[in-house]
Each structure stands twice: as structure tokens, then as C-alpha cells.
Design an enzyme around this catalytic site. Structure first.
Site, mmCIF file in Angstrom:
data_model
loop_
_atom_site.group_PDB
_atom_site.id
_atom_site.type_symbol
_atom_site.label_atom_id
_atom_site.label_comp_id
_atom_site.label_asym_id
_atom_site.label_seq_id
_atom_site.Cartn_x
_atom_site.Cartn_y
_atom_site.Cartn_z
ATOM 1 N N PRO A 94 -17.509 -3.730 3.663
ATOM 2 C CA PRO A 94 -17.776 -3.722 5.108
ATOM 3 C C PRO A 94 -16.487 -3.644 5.910
ATOM 4 C CG PRO A 94 -17.949 -5.958 4.226
ATOM 5 C CD PRO A 94 -17.621 -5.061 3.064
ATOM 6 N N ASP A 95 -16.592 -3.105 7.112
ATOM 7 C CA ASP A 95 -15.458 -3.122 8.033
ATOM 8 C C ASP A 95 -15.527 -4.443 8.786
ATOM 9 O OD1 ASP A 95 -13.609 -2.869 10.000
ATOM 10 O OD2 ASP A 95 -14.358 -0.969 10.798
ATOM 11 N N PHE A 96 -14.536 -5.298 8.551
ATOM 12 C CA PHE A 96 -14.632 -6.648 9.127
ATOM 13 C C PHE A 96 -14.456 -6.624 10.638
ATOM 14 C CE2 PHE A 96 -10.092 -6.203 8.758
ATOM 15 C CZ PHE A 96 -9.561 -6.978 9.779
ATOM 16 N N ARG A 97 -14.014 -5.466 11.186
ATOM 17 C CA ARG A 97 -13.835 -5.369 12.639
ATOM 18 C C ARG A 97 -15.089 -4.921 13.368
ATOM 19 N NH1 ARG A 97 -8.350 -2.515 11.151
ATOM 20 N NH2 ARG A 97 -9.890 -1.648 9.771
ATOM 21 N N ASN A 168 -5.947 0.316 0.485
ATOM 22 C CA ASN A 168 -7.060 -0.626 0.312
ATOM 23 C C ASN A 168 -6.619 -1.874 -0.446
ATOM 24 O OD1 ASN A 168 -8.612 1.297 1.573
ATOM 25 N ND2 ASN A 168 -9.187 2.277 -0.359
ATOM 26 N N ASP A 170 -9.090 -3.928 -1.806
ATOM 27 C CA ASP A 170 -10.279 -4.391 -2.501
ATOM 28 C C ASP A 170 -10.144 -4.349 -4.021
ATOM 29 O OD1 ASP A 170 -10.711 -1.539 -3.092
ATOM 30 O OD2 ASP A 170 -11.323 -1.427 -0.989
ATOM 31 N N HIS A 187 -0.692 -1.998 1.014
ATOM 32 C CA HIS A 187 -0.986 -3.183 1.816
ATOM 33 C C HIS A 187 -1.187 -4.413 0.939
ATOM 34 C CE1 HIS A 187 -2.380 -0.351 5.286
ATOM 35 N NE2 HIS A 187 -1.086 -0.318 5.055
#
Ligand SMILES: [Zn+2]
Length: 341
Positions: A94-97, A168, A170, A187
Site C-alpha cells: 500500500p501507499d502509506f500516503r 523500494n 519492501d 533507500h
């Protein structure tokens, strides 16, 4: 290019921010220096960006089939892949934003001043709980790699992947079986962690039980908070990132997939391959140097759904049976060993 090399040697652990035509290097808490910065535009090749580029010598506009042929016939044996969130969303990350996503709603209970604060190091020191709520969501086992990750794994198995640069966090690349040495996780990663006080190193799995229990993990030696090695705003880039200095000049094909190419310095890497090197964009939209000015003759853009685009390339290569077999075999292994790290 030259000036950047010098800067990179000197400021090995600096992060680069570009705002208002000003390039700023940060190291640790300090703001080291800033330089006037404007995206350059070379008429010869339409190249823009931090890292510059070369002259475009190709005579005819390349196509996806041309790229598939050069991979199939092993003319391309040093492929660099750059990937972003667009390869993870098909796995359900999911896009947490995004308001309405379960993760965003879940984070509201922590009263974050704004969504991005979750990745700000100063906020983390103030309150690490929201980040660990996100970590619990993203920990291995909740999501599985998809066809795009396995395609890159297959490229590696065939000895044609030079490196994958991913934005990513994840860990789906590792779960697909791409060895960590083939990855630049720009990242950072949950696979390793560091005590924020005494700087001791930990393995990601040592934090697993705390994170799953919703507890902030503490260092047994100094009681400091242990932070997964995710790169926060205000933190240095992973040293591994600087492999780009040798990888990009050596690349004979660049594949960019599922990224908006908006975050520097990752974004400008797309301009760091030689001008004669084909670049394939598989993405929902035209982005970065593919969207600016006249394209290079050897740029190819496959616009639309990312999984469909990668599948189209795999079909053009005749790799689909192998890819499906790999997905079935590795998928079984991943579900047997929930934490593949
Ligand atoms: Zn410690």
C-alpha cells in the site's frame, strides 16, 4: 560529471537535495555545502540531469523487439535495472500516503504532523512508534514478489544482470532470490539494522519478534533504539549506492521500471549510462529523460501497466515458460520460509 566524482569521493556519505536550482549536500546532521544547480540540456542527445550523457549515434529508432533481440542474443550482458514503487504495487504494497489505504488510516493514531515525518530521522528520535508500525506492515511474509521481480531474477540467473538499483524498502527483490550483492537498495533495507546509540549492527530477523509484537526494539547492550537500515530524510546514502560510479559507465542496457524518477540523486542515474546505450522504460507514464526534449534513438518506452510491459518483454524474449517455472519454484520456497532473510 568530473565535479560530481570529486564531490562523491570527498563526501562519501553525503545525501543530495535539489531545490530551487540549488544542490545541497548533507552529511549527518550538518548541511555541508550548496551549489547552484540547473538541469543541463545537451542539444546533441537531448540529455539532461546531474550525471550528463553522451552523443546518440544510433541510426534508427529502437523498438522493444530490438531490445529483446539484443538480450536474447547476449549482445547485452551488463544490464542495469532501476526500479521504484511501481513494481511493488502489483504485489499489494500500500501507499502509506494515500488516505483510505489501511496503512495511512492506521498511522493516523500516532498524530504524525505529516505522512513523510515517518521517514524523518529527527522525528524518529522523538517518536519511533509510527515507523515501527510501518515496519510491521512491510516485514517479509506479508507480501510476495511478482512477475517483475522474477524477471530481474531470471536476468541474473542468465548472467546478464550487472546490478539492480531499487528505491523500494519492501525486500521483495531479495525474496525473489536476487542476491544482495546484485542489489543497490538506494533507500536502505530491513534486512540489517543498527543501534541508534552504540551503532552495533544487527540482523533484520533479530528485530522480528519485537516488530511483530508492536514493541520498539532496544539494544541489549546500551538500551538504545535499534533502527532498521532504512535511509531516512537527513541520513547518509548507503555506501553501496556509489557503485553507480562504475556500474553505469559499464552498462550495455538500462531498464527503468515503475518509477516516477522524481527523487534525486536516484533520478539522474538514468542519464549516467553512455549515450550509445539503449534505455528501456517500462512505466505507467513517460518520466525523467524519456519525457524531456527529443528522445535518444535507442530509447524505448513501453507505457502502461508495468507487469504487462515486463510480460511483453519476456514474451518477446521467449522467456515466459522459464519465468513461470521460476515463479512457481521460488514462490513455494518463499511460502515455506516466511522470512526469506
Ligand atoms: Zn546499543
Amino acid at each position: 560529471m568530473t565535479s560530481l566524482l570529486i564531490l562523491s569521493r570527498r563526501f562519501m556519505f553525503a545525501t543530495v537535495n535539489i531545490t530551487n536550482n540549488r544542490l545541497t549536500l548533507f552529511q549527518g546532521k550538518g548541511n555541508l555545502l550548496w551549489l547552484p544547480y540547473r538541469r543541463t540540456f545537451h542539444k546533441c542527445c537531448g540529455e539532461r540531469g546531474l550525471f550528463g550523457g553522451g552523443r546518440d549515434n544510433a541510426q534508427k529508432q529502437q523498438t522493444l523487439e530490438d531490445i529483446a533481440k539484443s538480450i536474447r542474443e547476449r549482445e547485452c550482458k551488463r544490464v542495469v535495472v532501476m526500479a521504484g514503487a511501481g513494481i511493488s504495487t502489483p504485489s499489494g504494497i500500500p501507499d502509506f500516503r494515500s488516505p483510505g489505504s489501511g496503512l495511512y488510516d492506521n498511522l493516523q493514531q500516532y498524530n504524525l504532523p505529516y505522512a513523510e515525518a515517518i521517514f524523518e530521522i529527527n522525528y524518529f528520535h522523538h517518536n519511533p512508534k509510527p515507523f515501527f508500525a510501518l515496519a510491521k506492515e512491510l516485514y517479509p511474509g506479508n507480501y510476495l514478489p511478482n512477475l517483475t521481480h522474477y524477471f530481474i531474477r531470471l536476468l541474473h540467473d542468465k548472467g546478464q544482470l550487472l546490478r539492480m538499483y531499487t528505491q523500494n524498502i519492501d525486500g521483495l527483490e531479495r525474496m525473489a532470490g536476487i542476491p544482495p550483492k546484485m542489489l543497490v537498495e538506494a533507500h536502505g533495507t530491513f534486512a540489517t539494522a543498527t543501534c541508534t546509540v552504540c551503532r552495533r549492527d544487527y540482523k533484520g530477523e533479530e528485530l522480528h519478534s519485537d516488530i511483530m509484537a508492536g514493541t520498539v526494539p532496544n539494544c541489549p547492550h546500551c538500551k538504545g533504539v535499534i533502527k532498521p537500515d532504512i535511509v531516512f530524510f537527513g541520513e547518509e546514502l548507503p555506501q553501496h549506492f556509489f557503485l553507480y560510479l562504475t556500474d553505469f559507465p559499464m552498462a550495455d542496457l538500462l531498464i527503468v521500471m515503475g518509477t516516477s524518477l522524481e527523487v534525486e540523486p536516484f533520478a539522474s542515474l538514468a542519464g549516467a549510462v553512455r549515450g550509445s546505450v539503449p534505455r528501456l522504460l517500462i512505466n505507467r507514464d513517460l518520466v525523467g529523460p524519456f519525457a524531456w526534449g527529443p528522445p535518444r534513438k535507442n530509447d524505448v518506452a513501453e507505457i502502461g501497466d508495468v507487469v504487462s510491459g515486463v510480460k511483453k518483454l519476456a514474451e518477446a524474449l521467449g522467456w515466459m515458460p522459464e519465468l513461470e517455472a521460476l515463479m512457481a519454484a521460488q514462490g513455494q520456497q518463499v511460502s515455506r520460509v516466511k522470512s526469506y532473510w
